[in-house]
Design a protein around this motif. Structure first.
Motif, PDB file in Angstrom:
ATOM      1  N   CYS A   1       0.814  -1.220   0.000  1.00 59.51           N
ATOM      2  CA  CYS A   1       0.000   0.000   0.000  1.00 59.51           C
ATOM      3  C   CYS A   1       0.848   1.270   0.000  1.00 59.51           C
ATOM      4  O   CYS A   1       0.353   2.340  -0.349  1.00 59.51           O
ATOM      5  CB  CYS A   1      -0.945  -0.009   1.195  1.00 59.51           C
ATOM      6  SG  CYS A   1      -2.221  -1.295   1.083  1.00 59.51           S
ATOM      7  N   ASP A   2       2.119   1.170   0.384  1.00 60.55           N
ATOM      8  CA  ASP A   2       2.962   2.367   0.360  1.00 60.55           C
ATOM      9  C   ASP A   2       3.306   2.790  -1.063  1.00 60.55           C
ATOM     10  O   ASP A   2       3.595   3.964  -1.314  1.00 60.55           O
ATOM     11  CB  ASP A   2       4.247   2.145   1.176  1.00 60.55           C
ATOM     12  CG  ASP A   2       5.038   0.917   0.729  1.00 60.55           C
ATOM     13  OD1 ASP A   2       4.470   0.061   0.023  1.00 60.55           O
ATOM     14  OD2 ASP A   2       6.215   0.817   1.116  1.00 60.55           O
TER      15      ASP A   2
ATOM     16  N   LEU B   1      -1.189   1.883  -3.503  1.00 62.59           N
ATOM     17  CA  LEU B   1      -2.505   2.029  -2.885  1.00 62.59           C
ATOM     18  C   LEU B   1      -3.576   2.433  -3.893  1.00 62.59           C
ATOM     19  O   LEU B   1      -4.681   1.878  -3.900  1.00 62.59           O
ATOM     20  CB  LEU B   1      -2.451   3.040  -1.743  1.00 62.59           C
ATOM     21  CG  LEU B   1      -3.776   3.243  -0.987  1.00 62.59           C
ATOM     22  CD1 LEU B   1      -4.239   1.937  -0.347  1.00 62.59           C
ATOM     23  CD2 LEU B   1      -3.633   4.342   0.070  1.00 62.59           C
TER      24      LEU B   1
ATOM     25  N   ASP C   1      -2.058  -5.061   3.848  1.00 62.84           N
ATOM     26  CA  ASP C   1      -0.922  -4.217   3.471  1.00 62.84           C
ATOM     27  C   ASP C   1       0.398  -4.914   3.805  1.00 62.84           C
ATOM     28  O   ASP C   1       0.701  -5.182   4.966  1.00 62.84           O
ATOM     29  CB  ASP C   1      -1.004  -2.881   4.214  1.00 62.84           C
ATOM     30  CG  ASP C   1       0.164  -1.957   3.877  1.00 62.84           C
ATOM     31  OD1 ASP C   1       0.841  -2.205   2.858  1.00 62.84           O
ATOM     32  OD2 ASP C   1       0.377  -0.989   4.634  1.00 62.84           O
TER      33      ASP C   1
ATOM     34  N   SER D   1       1.246   2.348   5.927  1.00 65.65           N
ATOM     35  CA  SER D   1       0.287   3.216   5.258  1.00 65.65           C
ATOM     36  C   SER D   1      -0.974   3.306   6.100  1.00 65.65           C
ATOM     37  O   SER D   1      -1.300   2.386   6.849  1.00 65.65           O
ATOM     38  CB  SER D   1      -0.065   2.666   3.871  1.00 65.65           C
ATOM     39  OG  SER D   1       1.073   2.574   3.056  1.00 65.65           O
TER      40      SER D   1
ATOM     41  N   ASP E   1      -5.047   4.055   5.730  1.00 63.96           N
ATOM     42  CA  ASP E   1      -6.223   4.251   4.888  1.00 63.96           C
ATOM     43  C   ASP E   1      -7.345   3.398   5.462  1.00 63.96           C
ATOM     44  O   ASP E   1      -7.112   2.268   5.914  1.00 63.96           O
ATOM     45  CB  ASP E   1      -5.940   3.844   3.438  1.00 63.96           C
ATOM     46  CG  ASP E   1      -7.052   4.278   2.499  1.00 63.96           C
ATOM     47  OD1 ASP E   1      -8.082   3.575   2.420  1.00 63.96           O
ATOM     48  OD2 ASP E   1      -6.893   5.328   1.847  1.00 63.96           O
TER      49      ASP E   1
ATOM     50  N   SER F   1      -3.206  -4.120   8.636  1.00 70.26           N
ATOM     51  CA  SER F   1      -2.121  -3.182   8.349  1.00 70.26           C
ATOM     52  C   SER F   1      -0.760  -3.856   8.413  1.00 70.26           C
ATOM     53  O   SER F   1      -0.604  -4.954   8.974  1.00 70.26           O
ATOM     54  CB  SER F   1      -2.157  -2.027   9.341  1.00 70.26           C
ATOM     55  OG  SER F   1      -1.812  -2.493  10.645  1.00 70.26           O
TER      56      SER F   1
END
Length: 419
Positions: free
Chosen positions: A10-11, A14, A36, A42, A44, A50
């Protein structure tokens, strides 16, 4: 509802992952769960698991900031694998998808290969999908979709491809969920069991395998799984045995051992023959295509083999006849593997003395009495005192009578009787 896990960094991806998520959820009855695995954390609302949660729960809270890229991929693959395995075992996901470049592909493929069974929907949209993908797919059923452009910013081409991927994995997940429900209903109703039998085949043993398959399916409640003995086929069979997806093995074609020991291109690795022995499945082993080692086009044959008996199977496959010394090593390899069993009564070894392949029969290009003698003697000597039954048969491996008799031997191991 059928949930699909989306695994991605996701970094760096995303925007693309969220677009993929939205396309998946356009299919009625499908939800998503975004995991992620990025190097940097990240934030969101769409992220269900995460990076920090993965590292905390499964990675002992390790700091990955100073790790090399390889170290990071290895650790994060392990963390994500444990998370995904838990979701799968709890019945919370029915498909998994990823999109990314080389690192993202390596990471997500490791997760899919290591913890999800064959048959579970797996899809990777990757820049690496148009090339040699053996390291990605291995012996599994991962589906690869070439991204054409890099997964780095949305554009009309990538939107189309991610939309196709979203629709594909969403509908595959719905199908898998429905099939799983059907299997549970069948189990609950105690439907007639069909024994799942794995058989190994090569071009030069195809008539024998076809005869075995026809005989077993005509006379007994069995389903036949044929594995092409080209390296991935043998590994796939070993995997399915360990996953509990096979009930018995008729390992007619053990040719991958030749390539492993002699340096051919179709090796299944050192682990060939292990799974059935470890699980004590009914296991009939024969010596199919042990007369040959596989190489690519004629000009790729290693120089050290020049002057030996060679047969050009087709423009892309060159066969090298195994020598007496190589056959002796192959025979001892088989015996060494089989002797590890704790249930010698579950194994039989059948020796087709009339020819181990259609080109090793009398008058064939690979007829070699000395090589065959070395192979057969090594098997006999290696299994001496093991309690494993050896059946020596004068017919060749593709003989219809041989096929029916070896099929009956397997049926007997399963406790099946005609009628």
């Amino acid at each position: 509802m059928a949930s699909v896990a989306i695994i991605g960094t996701c970094d760096t991806k995303l925007q693309e992952l969220l677009f993929l998520r939205d396309r998946i959820e356009e299919t009625a009855g499908v939800k998503t769960l975004l995991i992620d695995v990025g190097r940097d954390p990240s934030t969101d609302d769409a992220i269900a698991i995460s990076q920090a949660e993965l590292l905390s729960k499964y990675g002992d809270g390790e700091d990955i900031s100073e790790m090399t890229r390889g170290e990071y991929v290895t650790l994060m693959s392990s963390c994500a694998s444990q998370a995904v395995e838990g979701l799968y075992k709890e019945g919370l996901i029915y498909g998994i998808v990823s999109a990314g470049g080389s690192n993202g592909t390596a990471l997500s493929a490791a997760v899919m290969r290591d913890v999800l069974p064959v048959g579970f929907p797996k899809l990777i949209v990757s820049t690496m999908a148009s090339g040699d993908t053996r390291a990605v797919v291995g012996e599994t059923d991962i589906t690869l979709m070439h991204s054409v452009v890099d997964v780095a910013g949305l554009n009309p081409i990538l939107r189309d491809i991610l939309s196709n991927a979203g629709a594909s994995i969403a509908n595959a997940a719905l199908s898998y969920a429905a099939r799983r429900d059907d299997k549970m209903k069948d189990t609950a109703s105690e439907s007639i069991k069909k024994w799942r039998v794995g058989i190994t085949m090569f071009g030069v043993t195809t008539p024998g395998v076809d005869a075995i398959r026809s005989y077993l399916e005509s006379n007994y409640p069995v389903e036949i799984y044929v594995f092409h003995a080209v390296g991935t086929g043998g590994r796939a069979m070993e995997r399915l045995i360990r996953e509990g997806q096979l009930d018995a093995v008729l390992d007619l074609t053990t040719t991958e051992i030749c390539d492993h020991l002699v340096g051919g291109v179709l090796s299944a690795g050192e682990g060939r023959l292990d799974a059935a022995v470890e699980t004590s499945l009914p296991n009939i082993v024969s010596l199919g295509a042990l007369d040959m080692v596989n190489f690519g086009p004629r000009n790729t044959l290693p120089e050290k083999h020049e002057g030996r008996v060679i047969y050009e199977h087709n423009p892309t496959i060159t066969l090298l006849r195994t020598s007496p010394d190589e056959c002796r090593e192959i025979g001892y390899f088989i015996a060494r593997k089989l002797r590890k069993t704790k249930r010698a009564d579950m194994i039989e070894v059948w020796i087709p003395k009339g020819g181990v392949s259609m080109i090793a029969v009398p008058g064939g290009p690979f007829e070699d009495e000395q090589a065959d003698k070395a192979l057969f003697e090594a098997v006999r000597t290696g299994l001496s005192g093991s309690g494993i039954k050896i059946v020596e048969d004068g017919r060749d491996i593709n003989d219809e009578g041989f096929a029916e008799d070896i099929a009956e031997a397997l049926a007997s191991k399963l406790g099946l009787r005609k009628g």
